[in-house]
Motif scaffolding. Structure first.
Motif: not given
Length: 456
Positions: A173-176, A343-350, A361-364
Motif C-alpha cells: 500500500a505504501i509503495n503503490s 489484494g490491497v491494490s484492488l481496494t485502493a483502486a476502488a 490517502y484515506v485508505l492508506l
C-alpha cells in the motif's frame, strides 16, 4: 523462492481440505443449533456487557471486556478485511461474499463457545499468573492426557501469529499509494526500509506488554473502523445505482460461481468458491482458529459466559460489517473486473475511482492503523504460545523472532505470505474445534445457570 512458494501453496491447499471444512462449518452449525441460536437471542445483553454495565474491578484477569474485544478485534479487523476480501473477490467474484457471511454467522456461535471456555478453564503459567487460551482449556478442561493436542495448537500458533501478511500488504500500500505516484522507484530497498520503520514502531509497543497493547488498540480500533466506515459509505453513495444489482448478485453468484477463477473442489466450482469464502472468512474473523481466546482469556471477569457473549460480537463487527463494506466498495466501482490488481491494490483502486485526490490517502491511513494494531496483538498471541511451551521466563524471546519476521513480510511475495498464514491457521483450528465440541455441553450448562441468574 518459486519452489518454496509452490510448496507453501500446496501445504495450504492440503490442510484446507474437506475434513477441515466439515470441522469448522459443520462444527459451528452444531454449536449454533446446540445453543438454540444463542448469539442472536442475547445480542442486547452482549452490548450491555461491552459498555461495562456489569464490570467489577475485583474480578480476576488483566483487562476489561472492552479492552479484550478491542485487542481481539485489532488482530481480526485488519488486513483480512481490506486485502483478504479483495483477494477473495479477485479470485471468486461477488459470490465469495456470501460464503464470507456464512462463515461469520456460524463463527458467532463458535466464538461464544471458545471464549467462554477460555475463561472457564484458565490455567496458570510457570510464574503462577492466570492465563487463558485454547491450550489451557484443553489441559484444564479435558485433562493432562490431552496435552499433546494443546502443544500442537501452541506450536502452530507460533507461526500463525506472525504478522507477515499484514506487513506485506501495508508495504504494498505504501509503495503503490505513496511512493510510486511520486516517481520513487520501489523494490527490495524501499520494502526493507518500510520493514525497518515498522519494526521500530512495533518494538516500542509490544515490549511494553499486554497493558500497553490493550490501551493502545482500545483507542485505535474504534477510531479506524469509524474512518473506514465513513469512507466506504461515500463510495457507495457515489455508486448507489450499482448497489441493488450487486447485492442480488452476491446471492446468485454464490451458487452459480460464474466468476470463480480458482480450482474446483467437491467435484465442482461452487465447492471451490465455498472454500475460498470460508478461508477468507476464517482469516478475517478467526472464528474456530482460537487466537482470540488468548485475549479474551485475560479479561477481568468471574463469569465465563459473559466473555463468550462479548467475544461473539467479533465476527459481526469484523465480517458482517467491515468485510461487507470493503466488498461492496470493490464491487460497485467495477474495479474487480477492470483491474488486474490484487489484494490491497484492488481496494485502493476502488477508493481512487470514487474519492478523487484523497481516497488513496484515506485508505492508506486506515490500512496503517489496521496493520499496526494487528502487529501489536499478534505478538501477544505468540508470546502466550511460547509461554505455554517453554515457560513464562522464556516467553519474551518470541518478540525478537516476531520483530525479525516483520522484515521478512515486508520483502516477500503476497501469495507466499497468505498461504503460509492460511496453512497454520488451519492447523490451529483442528485442536480448537475438537476440544470445543467435546466441552460444549459444559458451556451450555454454565449458560443456563448464568441466564437464570442475571436475566430472569
Amino acid at each position: 523462492m518459486d519452489q518454496l512458494n509452490e510448496l507453501i501453496a500446496e501445504f495450504a491447499s492440503l490442510v484446507w481440505g474437506l475434513p477441515l471444512v466439515i470441522l469448522l462449518i459443520g462444527g459451528g452449525l452444531y454449536l449454533l443449533i446446540l445453543s438454540r441460536f444463542l448469539p442472536f437471542r442475547y445480542l442486547g445483553h452482549s452490548l450491555d456487557l461491552l459498555r461495562g454495565k456489569y464490570d467489577d474491578p475485583n474480578d480476576p484477569g488483566e483487562i476489561n471486556h472492552f479492552q479484550a474485544l478491542s485487542t481481539a478485534l485489532s488482530s481480526t479487523v485488519g488486513m483480512g478485511n481490506i486485502a483478504g476480501v479483495a483477494v477473495a473477490i479477485a479470485l471468486g467474484g461477488p459470490g465469495a461474499v456470501f460464503w464470507l457471511w456464512i462463515s461469520a454467522i456460524v463463527g458467532m456461535s463458535t466464538k461464544f463457545f471458545t471464549n467462554t471456555l477460555a475463561v472457564m478453564y484458565r490455567g496458570k503459567d510457570t510464574e503462577g499468573n492466570i492465563q487463558g487460551g485454547v491450550m489451557y482449556y484443553i489441559v484444564e478442561g479435558l485433562g493432562k492426557s490431552w496435552k499433546p493436542l494443546a502443544v500442537f495448537f501452541a506450536i502452530a500458533g507460533l507461526v500463525g501469529a506472525l504478522p507477515v501478511f499484514n506487513v506485506n500488504q501495508l508495504t504494498q500500500a505504501i509503495n503503490s499509494i505513496l511512493l510510486e505516484p511520486q516517481g520513487i522507484e520501489t523494490g527490495f530497498g524501499t520494502n526493507l526500509i518500510i520493514g525497518i520503520i515498522l519494526t521500530i514502531i512495533t518494538s516500542a509497543v509490544i515490549l511494553g506488554g499486554l497493558y500497553r497493547i490493550s490501551r493502545t488498540v482500545s483507542k485505535l480500533v474504534p477510531a479506524m473502523v469509524a474512518v473506514y466506515f465513513v469512507a466506504v459509505i461515500i463510495i457507495l453513495f457515489v455508486n448507489i445505482a450499482e448497489l441493488p444489482g450487486y447485492m442480488s448478485m452476491i446471492f446468485t453468484d454464490a451458487f452459480a460461481a460464474e466468476n470463480y477463477k480458482g480450482e474446483p473442489l467437491f467435484g465442482g466450482i461452487v465447492g471451490g468458491l465455498m472454500i475460498l469464502g470460508i478461508r477468507r472468512g476464517a482469516f478475517s474473523n478467526e472464528a474456530g482458529i482460537g487466537t482470540a481466546t488468548m485475549a479474551h482469556g485475560a479479561s477481568k471477569t468471574s463469569e465465563p459466559v459473559r466473555e463468550g457473549l462479548v467475544a461473539m460480537l467479533g465476527p459481526a463487527i469484523d465480517t458482517l460489517v467491515v468485510c461487507t463494506l470493503t466488498a461492496l466498495a470493490i464491487l460497485v466501482t467495477g474495479v474487480w473486473q477492470s483491474s488486474d490488481a490484487n489484494g490491497v491494490s484492488l481496494t485502493a483502486a476502488a477508493f481512487r475511482n470514487s474519492i478523487p485526490y484523497v481516497g488513496d490517502y484515506v485508505l492508506l491511513l486506515c490500512i496503517a492503523a489496521f496493520s499496526i494494531s494487528s502487529l501489536f496483538s499478534y505478538s501477544y498471541y505468540g508470546t502466550k504460545c511460547l509461554n505455554f511451551l517453554l515457560g513464562a521466563e522464556n516467553k519474551h524471546y518470541y518478540n525478537y523472532f516476531y520483530i525479525l519476521s516483520i522484515l521478512v513480510g515486508a520483502t516477500t511475495s503476497l501469495s507466499m505470505m497468505i498461504n503460509l498464514i492460511d496453512g497454520f491457521f488451519a492447523l490451529m483450528a483442528i485442536p480448537t474445534m475438537i476440544s470445543t465440541l467435546i466441552l460444549a455441553p459444559r458451556v451450555m450448562k454454565a449458560a443456563r445457570i448464568y441466564f437464570k441468574k442475571y436475566l430472569k
